[in-house]
Write an enzyme that holds these catalytic residues in place. Structure first.
Site, mmCIF file in Angstrom:
data_model
loop_
_atom_site.group_PDB
_atom_site.id
_atom_site.type_symbol
_atom_site.label_atom_id
_atom_site.label_comp_id
_atom_site.label_asym_id
_atom_site.label_seq_id
_atom_site.Cartn_x
_atom_site.Cartn_y
_atom_site.Cartn_z
ATOM 1 N N LYS A 51 43.107 -6.439 3.783
ATOM 2 C CA LYS A 51 42.753 -5.603 5.089
ATOM 3 C C LYS A 51 42.969 -6.741 6.116
ATOM 4 O O LYS A 51 43.377 -6.491 7.429
ATOM 5 C CB LYS A 51 40.977 -5.941 4.911
ATOM 6 C CG LYS A 51 40.757 -4.949 4.354
ATOM 7 C CD LYS A 51 40.898 -3.576 5.571
ATOM 8 C CE LYS A 51 40.106 -2.262 4.450
ATOM 9 N NZ LYS A 51 39.878 -0.851 4.987
ATOM 10 N N SER A 303 44.318 -4.547 -5.106
ATOM 11 C CA SER A 303 43.611 -4.164 -3.036
ATOM 12 C C SER A 303 43.042 -5.357 -3.096
ATOM 13 O O SER A 303 43.023 -6.018 -2.027
ATOM 14 C CB SER A 303 43.774 -3.232 -2.435
ATOM 15 O OG SER A 303 42.515 -2.506 -3.030
#
Length: 403
Positions: A51, A303
């Site tokens: 992110k 991720s």
């Protein structure tokens, strides 16, 4: 629509903040699946997830006036940390709205990066509504978690790294919440080599994308329920959905049980701590949720690694249960000396390791001269569980498997 050029420009903006993360072959997962598996370790990214890429690219494009007014964002945790760190590095004030049930570790980390955290609502969507209210009331710029081309472009820099580090890649597997990551990655990869297959994975308890693709329009869930909190959104974003329709080859779903197995497998076999949302690509691979050829080069994107320790305890236990490494049973014994010893002897003979034993003589469901016994047992796999249960049955015990 988002272009590879957008992603290339984003790479220049985020290069000083976001790391080029490792991509390494997993011999364990390759042996387990028959594929040539290479893991993209975004778990070691700054703030522990991808992110930071999109957040940095978005905040870098703010005007001086917007930077002075500050930013606001909504997040289940990873976007929160990315926005907080990116804003702090650029001298911008940030307010982050997180769901009330957001993992404690992610809340603390967001505050440590300089973000002012507001807890609101049951899930991401409720938090996003509150964040928009704050943006309007305080004149802040809202930084979307996924529904923004500059955010998507930032996330797409991960795809550029895969193309550089694994030029022989056949398939890339990406988790999907709001869709920003897979939209950016698919854009970068398909422009580089259209033959690369991009597969999205959602948790069953938060899956809306398969229904949306079938309907040809975004379908919103009424609620989400999954251990993969980082991808627990009720719907995908409008901008990512358009990209996904055009550039993602397949979308599959996996249950929480498979996600738990993936988390424990990664921890045990690759020594990597991955959160639920980061483990769903591996869960899909281990579950056989999509078809692949022997020796196909597959890159699951890990991720994020920001998992709450309380959640981790539950996930590990669930993973052990699903893989036959932990068994909890209940049986009824005569309430007499030696009865428990006889039961333990059967379990010991089958090489079961007893963690805990609990008696209940007060249950209304048994005779006055009986006792209910619950046992927690360490086992060595599904075959061992089956042989242990068979041995107990052959010895005359009626056994109920609790977990």
């Amino acid at each position: 629509m988002l272009t590879r050029e957008d992603v290339l420009v984003a790479r220049d903006r985020v290069s000083e903040t976001a790391r080029h993360t490792p991509l390494e072959r997993s011999y364990s997962l390759s042996a387990m699946t028959g594929a040539d598996v290479h893991l993209k370790y975004e778990t070691v990214q700054r703030t522990g997830s991808f992110k930071i890429r999109g957040a940095t690219n978005r905040i870098a494009t703010l005007t001086d006036e917007q930077q002075a007014a500050g930013v606001v964002a909504a997040s289940a945790g990873n976007h929160a940390q990315g926005v907080a760190l990116a804003a702090t590095r650029m001298g911008v004030d940030s307010t982050i709205v997180m769901p009330e049930r957001a993992p404690v570790a992610k809340v603390k980390a967001t505050r440590s990066y300089g973000g002012d955290v507001v807890l609101h609502g049951r899930d991401y969507d409720a938090a996003a509504e509150r964040a928009h209210e704050i943006a309007e009331a305080e004149g802040r710029t809202y930084v979307p978690a996924f529904d923004d081309e500059r955010v998507m472009a930032g996330q797409g820099t991960l795809g550029l790294e895969i193309a550089t580090d694994c030029p022989d890649v056949d398939t890339v597997v990406v988790s999907v919440g709001g869709g920003g990551l897979i939209a950016g990655v698919a854009t970068a990869l398909k422009a580089w080599n259209d033959d690369v297959r991009v597969i999205g994975v959602q948790a069953e308890g938060a899956a809306s994308l398969p229904q949306s693709l079938e309907a040809g329009e975004i379908v919103e869930r009424e609620a989400v329920e999954t251990i993969a909190d980082g991808i627990a959104t009720r719907k995908v974003g409008e901008l990512p959905f358009e990209v996904i329709q055009n550039r993602v080859d397949e979308v599959v779903t996996v249950p929480d049980s498979a996600i738990a197995v993936a988390v424990t497998t990664l921890l045990e076999r690759t020594k990597t701590l991955v959160e639920g949302g980061g483990a769903v690509p591996v869960a899909a691979l281990l579950e056989g949720a999509f078809e692949y050829e022997a020796d196909e080069t597959i890159v699951p994107v890990l991720s994020g690694g920001n998992i709450d320790l309380n959640v981790l305890t539950t996930v590990i236990m669930r993973g052990l249960i699903e893989t036959g490494r932990y068994l909890r049973i209940r049986t009824v014994l005569e309430d007499r000396p030696g009865a428990l010893e006889e039961l333990v002897e059967v379990i010991s003979r089958e090489r079961g390791n007893i963690y805990a034993i609990e008696h209940d003589r007060a249950s209304r469901d048994i005779a006055m001269d009986d006792t209910v016994v619950d046992l927690d047992i360490e086992t060595r796999g599904p075959d061992h569980v089956e042989s242990l249960l068979d041995a107990l049955e052959d010895s005359g015990y009626e056994v109920e498997v609790l977990v």
